[in-house]
Enzyme design. Structure first.
Site, PDB file in Angstrom:
ATOM      1  N   GLU A 100       0.823  -1.227   0.000  1.00 28.66           N
ATOM      2  CA  GLU A 100       0.000   0.000   0.000  1.00 28.66           C
ATOM      3  C   GLU A 100       0.852   1.271   0.000  1.00 28.66           C
ATOM      4  O   GLU A 100       0.371   2.336   0.400  1.00 28.66           O
ATOM      5  CB  GLU A 100      -0.960   0.018   1.196  1.00 28.66           C
ATOM      6  CG  GLU A 100      -2.041  -1.039   1.161  1.00 28.66           C
ATOM      7  CD  GLU A 100      -3.070  -0.870   0.047  1.00 28.66           C
ATOM      8  OE1 GLU A 100      -2.887   0.003  -0.819  1.00 28.66           O
ATOM      9  OE2 GLU A 100      -4.038  -1.641   0.052  1.00 28.66           O
TER      10      GLU A 100
ATOM     11  N   HIS B 252      -2.456   2.072   8.413  1.00 28.32           N
ATOM     12  CA  HIS B 252      -3.529   1.358   7.727  1.00 28.32           C
ATOM     13  C   HIS B 252      -3.695   0.005   8.413  1.00 28.32           C
ATOM     14  O   HIS B 252      -2.701  -0.671   8.689  1.00 28.32           O
ATOM     15  CB  HIS B 252      -3.173   1.165   6.247  1.00 28.32           C
ATOM     16  CG  HIS B 252      -4.018   0.137   5.573  1.00 28.32           C
ATOM     17  ND1 HIS B 252      -5.392   0.232   5.489  1.00 28.32           N
ATOM     18  CD2 HIS B 252      -3.697  -1.042   4.976  1.00 28.32           C
ATOM     19  CE1 HIS B 252      -5.867  -0.832   4.867  1.00 28.32           C
ATOM     20  NE2 HIS B 252      -4.859  -1.616   4.547  1.00 28.32           N
TER      21      HIS B 252
ATOM     22  N   HIS C  26      -6.489  -3.599   9.193  1.00 26.82           N
ATOM     23  CA  HIS C  26      -7.714  -4.372   8.978  1.00 26.82           C
ATOM     24  C   HIS C  26      -8.306  -4.671  10.355  1.00 26.82           C
ATOM     25  O   HIS C  26      -8.559  -5.819  10.696  1.00 26.82           O
ATOM     26  CB  HIS C  26      -7.414  -5.671   8.240  1.00 26.82           C
ATOM     27  CG  HIS C  26      -6.796  -5.484   6.893  1.00 26.82           C
ATOM     28  ND1 HIS C  26      -6.420  -6.537   6.092  1.00 26.82           N
ATOM     29  CD2 HIS C  26      -6.481  -4.351   6.200  1.00 26.82           C
ATOM     30  CE1 HIS C  26      -5.899  -6.058   4.952  1.00 26.82           C
ATOM     31  NE2 HIS C  26      -5.923  -4.742   4.998  1.00 26.82           N
TER      32      HIS C  26
ATOM     33  N   TYR D  67     -20.206  11.898  20.221  1.00 23.67           N
ATOM     34  CA  TYR D  67     -19.569  13.177  19.891  1.00 23.67           C
ATOM     35  C   TYR D  67     -18.096  13.025  19.497  1.00 23.67           C
ATOM     36  O   TYR D  67     -17.524  13.884  18.807  1.00 23.67           O
ATOM     37  CB  TYR D  67     -19.724  14.171  21.050  1.00 23.67           C
ATOM     38  CG  TYR D  67     -18.788  13.963  22.213  1.00 23.67           C
ATOM     39  CD1 TYR D  67     -19.143  13.150  23.272  1.00 23.67           C
ATOM     40  CD2 TYR D  67     -17.545  14.578  22.241  1.00 23.67           C
ATOM     41  CE1 TYR D  67     -18.273  12.951  24.339  1.00 23.67           C
ATOM     42  CE2 TYR D  67     -16.674  14.382  23.302  1.00 23.67           C
ATOM     43  CZ  TYR D  67     -17.040  13.562  24.349  1.00 23.67           C
ATOM     44  OH  TYR D  67     -16.181  13.365  25.390  1.00 23.67           O
TER      45      TYR D  67
ATOM     46  N   HIS E 214     -12.432  -3.575   3.211  1.00 28.21           N
ATOM     47  CA  HIS E 214     -10.988  -3.645   3.369  1.00 28.21           C
ATOM     48  C   HIS E 214     -10.550  -3.320   4.805  1.00 28.21           C
ATOM     49  O   HIS E 214     -10.082  -4.201   5.514  1.00 28.21           O
ATOM     50  CB  HIS E 214     -10.351  -2.669   2.346  1.00 28.21           C
ATOM     51  CG  HIS E 214      -8.875  -2.729   2.273  1.00 28.21           C
ATOM     52  ND1 HIS E 214      -8.171  -2.288   1.174  1.00 28.21           N
ATOM     53  CD2 HIS E 214      -7.942  -3.137   3.161  1.00 28.21           C
ATOM     54  CE1 HIS E 214      -6.879  -2.455   1.383  1.00 28.21           C
ATOM     55  NE2 HIS E 214      -6.719  -2.968   2.595  1.00 28.21           N
TER      56      HIS E 214
ATOM     57  N   TYR F 130      -9.749  23.296  22.192  1.00 31.08           N
ATOM     58  CA  TYR F 130      -8.966  22.430  23.063  1.00 31.08           C
ATOM     59  C   TYR F 130      -7.634  22.043  22.429  1.00 31.08           C
ATOM     60  O   TYR F 130      -6.695  21.679  23.121  1.00 31.08           O
ATOM     61  CB  TYR F 130      -9.751  21.158  23.403  1.00 31.08           C
ATOM     62  CG  TYR F 130     -10.798  21.356  24.462  1.00 31.08           C
ATOM     63  CD1 TYR F 130     -10.509  22.043  25.621  1.00 31.08           C
ATOM     64  CD2 TYR F 130     -12.081  20.843  24.296  1.00 31.08           C
ATOM     65  CE1 TYR F 130     -11.472  22.225  26.594  1.00 31.08           C
ATOM     66  CE2 TYR F 130     -13.055  21.013  25.265  1.00 31.08           C
ATOM     67  CZ  TYR F 130     -12.744  21.716  26.416  1.00 31.08           C
ATOM     68  OH  TYR F 130     -13.690  21.887  27.366  1.00 31.08           O
TER      69      TYR F 130
HETATM   70 ZN   LIG Z   1      -5.003  -3.488   3.657  1.00 30.54          ZN
END
Ligand SMILES: [Zn+2]
Length: 240
Positions: A93, A112, A114, A133, A175, A228
């Site tokens: 990726e 990234h 899963h 929130y 994904h 904040y």
């Molecule tokens: Zn992936």
């Protein structure tokens, strides 16, 4: 939010920090086996970049090597044109990471995963609505789900860039999730928070459709988070 300064002299420390982050993602049950990847920006965004400039260099986790077998030296440098330096190939990726750095100057590190609850929701291809929130921590009243595209493709990068407009996290359809922060520890904290929200949403759906916050209520929270986030503020990282 400004990406942390990354100098070449910091490279050994960044290699260690990146590996530690991948280990922490496993310990937090965000990743199992070879799934998921992480990267950190090596070049500061240029002032004239405007969010769509030349991609920066980055340090990224390698492709297909289980985290327990990784060493800091296995982390891979990828330069602006996509060529890599290192014994191993970069994560499959890497293009997604590179395109997100080019599109979002505030991204100092990208994760990234899963992660189970995020991925379960991503398979429903639904944006996460303002059921809580803390959704506002990710930039707006919803967390979007990017349209489906095959992993590792330009189409996936394009889908993620669109879903991350004015956000710092999104689901990737069928994904998983992608999150960015100003540095690795910030991105890790956000990823854990994101997965926690996904679990909470999943659990409340078991009871029926939750009552959603209104646009005005979410606008007020977003405004408070903005304050904040200032240096003298109460901090948005841990105390809400
Ligand atoms: Zn992936």
């Amino acid at each position: 939010m400004k990406a942390a300064a990354m100098k070449a002299a910091d490279l050994p420390a960044l290699r260690d920090a990146l590996l530690d982050t991948m280990r922490a993602m496993g310990e937090a049950h965000l990743n199992v086996g070879t799934a998921g990847n992480a990267s950190v920006r090596l070049d500061e965004p240029r002032p004239d970049e405007g969010g769509h400039g030349r991609a920066p260099r980055m340090l990224i986790t390698p492709s297909g090597l289980p985290v327990p077998r990784c060493t800091a030296d296995d982390m891979v440098i990828v330069d602006a044109n996509g060529s890599s330096l290192g014994a191993l190939a970069p994560s499959s990726e890497w293009l997604l990471h590179r395109d997100l750095y080019a599109a979002f100057p505030a991204a100092g590190a990208i994760l990234h995963a899963h992660a189970p609850f995020a991925t379960a929701l991503a398979c429903q291809r639904l944006d996460i609505p303002p059921f809580h929130y803390m959704i506002a921590r990710f930039g707006g009243p919803t967390i979007r789900c990017a349209r489906y595209a095959t992993f590792g493709t330009q189409a996936l990068s394009d889908a993620a860039v669109a879903a991350l407009h004015e956000r710092n996290a999104c689901l990737l359809a069928n994904h998983g999730m992608v999150v960015f922060g100003r540095d690795l520890s910030h991105a890790l904290a956000l990823a854990i928070e994101f997965e926690t929200l996904c679990e909470q949403y999943w659990r409340t759906l078991q009871l029926g459709n939750p009552v959603l916050l209104s646009a005005a209520e979410m606008a007020e929270v977003i405004e408070r988070f903005r304050w904040y986030g200032k240096p003298r503020g109460a901090g948005t990282d841990s105390d809400h």
